[in-house]
Structure formats: structure tokens, C-alpha cells
Design a protein around this motif. Structure first.
Motif, PDB file in Angstrom:
ATOM      1  N   LEU A   1      41.665  66.365 -10.529  1.00 55.63           N
ATOM      2  CA  LEU A   1      42.725  65.820 -11.379  1.00 55.63           C
ATOM      3  C   LEU A   1      44.070  66.481 -11.083  1.00 55.63           C
ATOM      4  O   LEU A   1      45.113  65.818 -11.052  1.00 55.63           O
ATOM      5  N   GLU A   2      44.047  67.786 -10.856  1.00 53.30           N
ATOM      6  CA  GLU A   2      45.285  68.491 -10.534  1.00 53.30           C
ATOM      7  C   GLU A   2      45.856  68.008  -9.207  1.00 53.30           C
ATOM      8  O   GLU A   2      47.080  67.818  -9.075  1.00 53.30           O
TER       9      GLU A   2
ATOM     10  N   ARG B   1      45.332  65.061  -7.888  1.00 50.37           N
ATOM     11  CA  ARG B   1      45.787  63.686  -8.143  1.00 50.37           C
ATOM     12  C   ARG B   1      47.177  63.675  -8.781  1.00 50.37           C
ATOM     13  O   ARG B   1      48.063  62.928  -8.364  1.00 50.37           O
ATOM     14  N   ALA B   2      47.361  64.521  -9.799  1.00 49.66           N
ATOM     15  CA  ALA B   2      48.637  64.561 -10.502  1.00 49.66           C
ATOM     16  C   ALA B   2      49.755  65.078  -9.608  1.00 49.66           C
ATOM     17  O   ALA B   2      50.910  64.654  -9.724  1.00 49.66           O
ATOM     18  N   HIS B   3      49.428  65.987  -8.696  1.00 46.08           N
ATOM     19  CA  HIS B   3      50.433  66.552  -7.801  1.00 46.08           C
ATOM     20  C   HIS B   3      50.775  65.599  -6.661  1.00 46.08           C
ATOM     21  O   HIS B   3      51.950  65.428  -6.304  1.00 46.08           O
TER      22      HIS B   3
ATOM     23  N   GLY C   1      50.087  62.194  -6.365  1.00 39.58           N
ATOM     24  CA  GLY C   1      50.483  60.831  -6.693  1.00 39.58           C
ATOM     25  C   GLY C   1      51.989  60.594  -6.651  1.00 39.58           C
ATOM     26  O   GLY C   1      52.461  59.666  -5.971  1.00 39.58           O
TER      27      GLY C   1
ATOM     28  N   GLU D   1      45.228  54.951 -19.492  1.00 45.01           N
ATOM     29  CA  GLU D   1      46.030  54.869 -18.272  1.00 45.01           C
ATOM     30  C   GLU D   1      45.869  53.527 -17.574  1.00 45.01           C
ATOM     31  O   GLU D   1      46.853  52.855 -17.261  1.00 45.01           O
TER      32      GLU D   1
ATOM     33  N   HIS E   1      54.663  60.030 -12.041  1.00 45.96           N
ATOM     34  CA  HIS E   1      54.383  61.166 -12.923  1.00 45.96           C
ATOM     35  C   HIS E   1      54.151  60.691 -14.352  1.00 45.96           C
ATOM     36  O   HIS E   1      53.221  61.164 -15.028  1.00 45.96           O
TER      37      HIS E   1
ATOM     38  N   LEU F   1      50.598  59.029 -14.416  1.00 47.87           N
ATOM     39  CA  LEU F   1      49.426  59.882 -14.222  1.00 47.87           C
ATOM     40  C   LEU F   1      49.347  61.040 -15.210  1.00 47.87           C
ATOM     41  O   LEU F   1      48.252  61.514 -15.526  1.00 47.87           O
ATOM     42  N   GLY F   2      50.488  61.511 -15.682  1.00 47.88           N
ATOM     43  CA  GLY F   2      50.523  62.712 -16.502  1.00 47.88           C
ATOM     44  C   GLY F   2      49.673  62.677 -17.760  1.00 47.88           C
ATOM     45  O   GLY F   2      48.846  63.577 -17.987  1.00 47.88           O
TER      46      GLY F   2
ATOM     47  N   THR G   1      45.880  62.683 -17.124  1.00 52.13           N
ATOM     48  CA  THR G   1      45.492  63.948 -16.510  1.00 52.13           C
ATOM     49  C   THR G   1      45.417  65.048 -17.559  1.00 52.13           C
ATOM     50  O   THR G   1      44.452  65.821 -17.612  1.00 52.13           O
TER      51      THR G   1
END
Length: 260
Positions: free
Chosen positions: A105-106, A108-110, A112, A216, A243, A246-247, A250
Motif C-alpha cells: 500500500l505504501e 502504491r501510494a508513493h 501512483g 475508492e 494523491h 489513493l490517499g 491507503t
């Protein structure tokens, strides 16, 4: 009569899966030596060539070190393996490993927002070189511009499909397709390969993640905004939109994992 598909099994594949599971699960400690080919063949009831092939696959995956004339030793997969082991690490039977899920997940969030930024930058570059890539006229579209036109159309289509989706598992699959088109627009082989492995790890857990991911994947407007930012060739806006998309999920997923 109802026919049942025949499942073809690979003996060496079964040996690989059994040993890989023990390495990744920690049952085989880093630096420990595996039994010899002969001993493994006898213990597993298979031929030595099958064991040899499995060990070669394990070595290629970075899980063991095979040296001629020496014992096969277990490697620290965290240092030697690649992203291809992620699916096996995430799901242990039917159980999700929270620490592995968190790291995915981290990532993915970074990644994306950066992928969205690259996609918008490429659209802007193609617009500057060949005219507006939002034009859909087939007669004037060629090469890179034709690809961008097609990918933008597909991206919008996936955004609209998400807006209409009602099933959270189906929605996640459409969202994966959406990001697949973003990656095509970004044209980054490194991010493409990383995404392929992250997706392989993520897909088996779709049903388990559905309750938290529903907000989401049900946010059709956010996907529309991201598609529009990419189509406009606005990198900063695309990164911000990604962001914002996804934020929240996440953060919710990580919160749920921390409480597990």
C-alpha cells in the motif's frame, strides 16, 4: 455430462513451491544448508532431475545459492529476491500478512502520483510535437500520437465504467485496468514491471480488500478528474489528483492493518 478441466501438474514445480514456501515462511533459516539432491529426491518421492530443476528455479528467484560441489544454502530473500516473491509473501494460505500488505500500500501510494505525473508529461510532450493528442481523428493520428489518443480514450472509458460499477470486487478490477492505461501513457518500463508484480500480489486479495476499497473504487468523479488531468497534459495536477484518489483508501487500509 459435465467435464472437469484436467490440471497439469509439474513435479519440479511442486518441489519448487514446497521449498519456496519454507524459505519465505522462515522454516528454513538463512544460511542453512538444504539436503543433497539425492536426499531431497528420496524424501519427496521424486526424481533427481526434478529436484535439480526446482533448485535451479529457486536459485534464479534468489531464494537459494547453488554451487557445484557445495551444499545448497538458503539466502536472505529480502536482499537477494525480486518483486516476484510478493504474491507468495502477501498470502499465506487464506491469510493476508499485514506487514507485506502495508508495504504494498505504501508503494502504491508513493508510485501512483508519480506515474500519473509521467503520463501527463508524456501527453503534453506529444501534444507539443504532434498537435493535440485529444483529437480522435484516425486520419491524422500516427505513431506515438495514435497510441496516446487510444490510451486516453480507454482511460476515460475505464473512469466511466468505475462511475457505473456497483460491485466492489468488479470495481477493483476496473481500477486496475484504469491504472494499466495510465502506465501505458507514462511509458516507463521500470514502473511497468513494478506494477505487474504489485498487481500479481494484490489481485488474490481483491475479495478480502473489497469492504475498505469500495469507497475508492466507487469514487468515479476522482477517476474522471485524474483522467482529465492526464488528458490535459498537466503533470502537477495529475499527481495531485492521483494523491487525492489513493490517499484516503491507503490511510484506511493501513489503519485497519494496524488494528489487525
Amino acid at each position: 455430462m459435465a467435464w472437469t478441466p484436467v490440471v497439469k501438474r509439474s513435479v519440479s514445480g511442486d518441489v519448487f513451491e514446497q521449498i519456496a514456501g519454507e524459505v519465505l515462511g522462515g522454516e528454513l533459516a538463512v544460511g542453512s544448508a538444504l539436503p543433497s539432491e539425492r536426499q531431497l529426491a528420496e524424501a519427496l518421492g521424486v526424481s533427481r532431475p526434478a529436484v535439480r530443476e526446482a533448485l535451479q528455479r529457486l536459485a534464479a528467484a534468489g531464494l537459494v545459492s547453488v554451487r557445484q560441489g557445495e551444499a545448497t544454502t538458503v539466502l536472505d530473500y529480502r536482499r537477494s529476491a525480486g518483486l516476484e516473491v510478493l504474491p507468495r509473501l502477501l498470502l499465506r494460505g487464506d491469510t493476508i500478512d499485514p506487514s507485506v500488505a502495508r508495504s504494498i500500500l505504501e508503494a502504491r501510494a508513493h508510485n501512483g502520483p508519480k506515474i500519473a505525473e509521467l503520463a501527463a508529461a508524456r501527453v503534453r510532450r506529444v501534444n507539443a510535437e504532434h498537435g493535440s493528442a485529444t483529437t480522435t481523428g484516425a486520419d491524422s493520428a500516427s505513431g506515438a500520437r495514435a497510441q496516446v489518443v487510444a490510451e486516453l480514450a480507454a482511460l476515460r472509458g475505464r473512469a466511466e465504467a468505475l462511475a457505473a460499477a456497483t460491485d466492489p470486487v468488479a470495481g477493483q478490477r476496473i481500477a486496475l485496468e484504469f491504472w494499466d492505461h495510465v502506465l501505458e501513457l507514462a511509458d516507463s518500463i521500470a514502473f511497468r514491471l513494478m506494477y505487474s508484480m504489485l498487481r500479481a500480489a494484490y489481485e488474490p486479495a481483491l475479495a478480502a480488500l473489497a469492504p475498505i476499497m469500495s469507497a475508492e473504487v466507487g469514487n468515479g468523479d476522482a477517476y474522471r478528474d485524474l483522467a482529465a488531468a492526464i488528458a490535459a497534459g498537466a503533470p502537477d495536477r495529475a499527481a495531485d489528483s492521483a494523491h487525492a484518489l489513493l490517499g484516503p483508501a491507503t490511510a484506511a487500509l493501513i489503519h485497519a492493518l494496524d488494528g489487525a
